[in-house]
Design a protein around this motif. Structure first.
Motif, PDB file in Angstrom:
ATOM      1  N   LEU A  10       0.812  -1.218   0.000  1.00 46.93           N
ATOM      2  CA  LEU A  10       0.000   0.000   0.000  1.00 46.93           C
ATOM      3  C   LEU A  10       0.846   1.270   0.000  1.00 46.93           C
ATOM      4  CD1 LEU A  10      -2.701  -1.025   2.624  1.00 46.93           C
ATOM      5  CD2 LEU A  10      -2.876  -1.079   0.131  1.00 46.93           C
ATOM      6  N   ALA A  11       2.158   1.138   0.204  1.00 42.19           N
ATOM      7  CA  ALA A  11       2.976   2.356   0.335  1.00 42.19           C
ATOM      8  C   ALA A  11       4.206   2.255  -0.556  1.00 42.19           C
ATOM      9  CB  ALA A  11       3.394   2.541   1.792  1.00 42.19           C
ATOM     10  N   SER A  12       4.631   3.395  -1.041  1.00 40.12           N
ATOM     11  CA  SER A  12       5.818   3.423  -1.894  1.00 40.12           C
ATOM     12  C   SER A  12       7.066   3.222  -1.025  1.00 40.12           C
ATOM     13  CB  SER A  12       5.881   4.780  -2.590  1.00 40.12           C
ATOM     14  OG  SER A  12       7.201   5.073  -2.936  1.00 40.12           O
ATOM     15  N   PRO A  13       8.061   2.528  -1.566  1.00 43.08           N
ATOM     16  CA  PRO A  13       9.309   2.377  -0.802  1.00 43.08           C
ATOM     17  C   PRO A  13      10.168   3.639  -0.814  1.00 43.08           C
ATOM     18  CG  PRO A  13       9.462   1.224  -2.917  1.00 43.08           C
ATOM     19  CD  PRO A  13       8.067   1.781  -2.832  1.00 43.08           C
ATOM     20  N   ASP A  14       9.810   4.627  -1.662  1.00 39.29           N
ATOM     21  CA  ASP A  14      10.746   5.732  -1.909  1.00 39.29           C
ATOM     22  C   ASP A  14      11.152   6.498  -0.654  1.00 39.29           C
ATOM     23  OD1 ASP A  14      10.428   4.889  -4.445  1.00 39.29           O
ATOM     24  OD2 ASP A  14       9.265   6.624  -5.141  1.00 39.29           O
ATOM     25  N   ALA A  15      10.144   6.861   0.172  1.00 39.32           N
ATOM     26  CA  ALA A  15      10.475   7.666   1.357  1.00 39.32           C
ATOM     27  C   ALA A  15      11.373   6.866   2.297  1.00 39.32           C
ATOM     28  CB  ALA A  15       9.198   8.081   2.074  1.00 39.32           C
ATOM     29  N   TRP A  16      11.116   5.570   2.408  1.00 39.16           N
ATOM     30  CA  TRP A  16      11.949   4.733   3.276  1.00 39.16           C
ATOM     31  C   TRP A  16      13.355   4.593   2.687  1.00 39.16           C
ATOM     32  CZ3 TRP A  16      10.308   3.631   7.999  1.00 39.16           C
ATOM     33  CH2 TRP A  16       8.937   3.585   8.247  1.00 39.16           C
ATOM     34  N   ARG A  17      13.404   4.331   1.389  1.00 38.72           N
ATOM     35  CA  ARG A  17      14.718   4.137   0.747  1.00 38.72           C
ATOM     36  C   ARG A  17      15.562   5.399   0.907  1.00 38.72           C
ATOM     37  NH1 ARG A  17      13.173   3.551  -4.119  1.00 38.72           N
ATOM     38  NH2 ARG A  17      13.367   1.343  -4.602  1.00 38.72           N
ATOM     39  N   ASP A  18      14.952   6.557   0.585  1.00 38.30           N
ATOM     40  CA  ASP A  18      15.714   7.810   0.628  1.00 38.30           C
ATOM     41  C   ASP A  18      16.095   8.172   2.063  1.00 38.30           C
ATOM     42  OD1 ASP A  18      15.145   7.720  -2.011  1.00 38.30           O
ATOM     43  OD2 ASP A  18      13.752   9.423  -2.029  1.00 38.30           O
ATOM     44  N   HIS A 273      -9.419   3.162   7.483  1.00 40.87           N
ATOM     45  CA  HIS A 273      -8.176   2.770   8.195  1.00 40.87           C
ATOM     46  C   HIS A 273      -7.122   3.893   8.135  1.00 40.87           C
ATOM     47  CE1 HIS A 273      -5.701  -0.950   9.563  1.00 40.87           C
ATOM     48  NE2 HIS A 273      -5.178   0.162  10.071  1.00 40.87           N
ATOM     49  N   VAL A 274      -7.511   5.014   8.726  1.00 42.93           N
ATOM     50  CA  VAL A 274      -6.621   6.185   8.670  1.00 42.93           C
ATOM     51  C   VAL A 274      -6.346   6.787  10.047  1.00 42.93           C
ATOM     52  CG1 VAL A 274      -7.160   6.890   6.315  1.00 42.93           C
ATOM     53  CG2 VAL A 274      -8.650   7.629   8.174  1.00 42.93           C
ATOM     54  N   SER A 275      -6.788   6.107  11.103  1.00 37.76           N
ATOM     55  CA  SER A 275      -6.682   6.733  12.430  1.00 37.76           C
ATOM     56  C   SER A 275      -5.229   7.047  12.798  1.00 37.76           C
ATOM     57  CB  SER A 275      -7.335   5.849  13.491  1.00 37.76           C
ATOM     58  OG  SER A 275      -6.850   4.540  13.404  1.00 37.76           O
ATOM     59  N   ALA A 276      -4.302   6.166  12.456  1.00 35.93           N
ATOM     60  CA  ALA A 276      -2.880   6.428  12.771  1.00 35.93           C
ATOM     61  C   ALA A 276      -2.047   5.797  11.669  1.00 35.93           C
ATOM     62  CB  ALA A 276      -2.516   5.844  14.126  1.00 35.93           C
ATOM     63  N   GLN A 277      -1.846   6.558  10.621  1.00 32.83           N
ATOM     64  CA  GLN A 277      -1.109   6.001   9.478  1.00 32.83           C
ATOM     65  C   GLN A 277       0.395   6.020   9.749  1.00 32.83           C
ATOM     66  OE1 GLN A 277      -2.771   7.525   5.583  1.00 32.83           O
ATOM     67  NE2 GLN A 277      -3.960   8.767   6.970  1.00 32.83           N
ATOM     68  N   THR A 278       1.068   5.020   9.198  1.00 30.43           N
ATOM     69  CA  THR A 278       2.526   5.001   9.328  1.00 30.43           C
ATOM     70  C   THR A 278       3.115   6.182   8.559  1.00 30.43           C
ATOM     71  OG1 THR A 278       2.581   2.612   9.583  1.00 30.43           O
ATOM     72  CG2 THR A 278       4.598   3.647   8.791  1.00 30.43           C
ATOM     73  N   ASN A 279       4.031   6.875   9.207  1.00 30.69           N
ATOM     74  CA  ASN A 279       4.622   8.075   8.622  1.00 30.69           C
ATOM     75  C   ASN A 279       6.146   7.893   8.564  1.00 30.69           C
ATOM     76  OD1 ASN A 279       5.495  10.596   7.962  1.00 30.69           O
ATOM     77  ND2 ASN A 279       4.578  11.647   9.720  1.00 30.69           N
ATOM     78  N   PRO A 280       6.690   7.608   7.371  1.00 33.21           N
ATOM     79  CA  PRO A 280       8.137   7.390   7.300  1.00 33.21           C
ATOM     80  C   PRO A 280       8.931   8.547   7.922  1.00 33.21           C
ATOM     81  CG  PRO A 280       7.115   6.854   5.191  1.00 33.21           C
ATOM     82  CD  PRO A 280       6.031   7.448   6.057  1.00 33.21           C
ATOM     83  N   ALA A 281       8.439   9.779   7.756  1.00 39.10           N
ATOM     84  CA  ALA A 281       9.210  10.928   8.260  1.00 39.10           C
ATOM     85  C   ALA A 281       9.474  10.812   9.757  1.00 39.10           C
ATOM     86  CB  ALA A 281       8.461  12.218   7.950  1.00 39.10           C
TER      87      ALA A 281
END
Ligand code: OXD
Length: 310
Positions: A10-18, A273-281
């Protein structure tokens, strides 16, 4: 540095990779299923990894759930049992969850359903003001999320209780524990919030029997997992008036199927399913720290107890 594998459909790897590259430049970051030799993977960052995918990962030293919940990991019968499992514990996510709980609690407490019905009839009508000290909130689950929410709710003046597996003391929160105190906890709860981990012991915990123990007209908030609720039982309790309304962020099947009765029920607020979304930042730092610990041969923080399932 450990070789890292990422999977989250469901999420792009880009923010995690960078973000990880900025912190650990030499990191070898691979995105499932293009992971090369599985035997080289040492650190797996995953959300809903398809069962059986750990095959051949003989060098795995840590599995990191890309969320606060870990029940998705235990759906895989082949989950390696000897590899430490960690989860995210992120104050940003706790804040986000507390805001979502408050939004729904206050909507119910401030007679949102009644005023919305009046607005639909174009009626200007004033109801008697609600009394905060008479709205008893009960939080099921006093982990990182439950505690954060319980403290905020108690801080607003709502009589607040928590129900947890084991006894503990929390300032401003009346704590009930174990199955022996569940009845008393439910009997004093006007707004029930579920923030439990999903385990064999908590699956289906909100059902006809437990709903019947609540005072008539309770509002139910679920931000944990859909499988905590027996849907038919909640719908029956809503239709009979035993439960006045529900705010649901999680479901047995996600996305919630278009034909599901919750969508059209006037007393149910459906959220995707948005109450506490994972936030890479905000979560990156702890994942980077865990990778460094694994590289140093140490155990990461925020480990899960696989025997408890959370
Ligand atoms: C989580 C979730 O477990 O988003 O973090 O459900």
């Amino acid at each position: 540095m450990p070789v890292v594998m990422f999977h989250d459909a469901l999420a792009s790897p880009d923010a995690w990779r960078d973000g990880l590259a900025a912190r650990i430049p030499e990191l070898d970051f691979r995105v499932w299923p293009d992971i090369g030799d599985p035997g080289e993977i040492e650190f797996a960052m995953v959300w809903n990894l398809p069962p059986g995918s750990y095959a051949g990962m003989t060098g795995l030293r840590c599995i990191c759930s890309l969320g606060q919940g870990v029940d998705h990991l235990f759906l895989d019968p082949d989950l390696p049992r000897d590899v430490p499992i960690m989860r995210l514990v992120d104050p940003w996510m706790s804040q986000s969850m507390t805001e979502w709980i408050l939004l729904n609690l206050l909507y119910f407490h401030r007679q949102g359903p009644e005023y919305d019905a009046l607005v639909r009839q174009h009626r200007w009508h004033v109801l008697p003001p609600p009394e905060t000290s008479e709205c008893r909130v009960g939080i099921m689950g006093l982990g990182a999320l439950g505690l954060h929410a319980a403290r905020a709710i108690s801080g607003l003046g709502f009589p607040t209780a928590g129900w947890a597996r084991t006894a503990r003391t929390v300032d401003g929160v009346e704590v009930y524990s174990g199955n022996g105190q569940l009845t008393d906890f439910l009997a004093r709860t006007d707004v029930l919030c579920c923030l439990l981990p999903l385990t064999a012991a908590t699956r289906g915990i909100i059902n006809t029997d437990t709903l019947a123990l609540l005072p008539r007209g309770t509002f139910v908030i679920n931000a944990a997992r859909g499988a905590h609720i027996v849907d038919e039982d909640l719908l029956a309790a809503l239709d009979s008036g035993q439960v006045a309304g529900a705010a649901l962020d999680v479901f047995h099947t996600e996305p919630l199927p278009p034909e599901h009765a919750y969508w059209a029920h006037p007393a149910v607020r459906v959220w995707p399913h948005v109450s506490a979304q994972t936030n890479p930042a905000t979560a990156l730092e702890q994942v980077a720290a865990a990778i460094r610990r694994v590289a140093d041969g140490r155990i990461p923080e925020n480990l899960v107890d696989p025997t408890l399932g959370y």
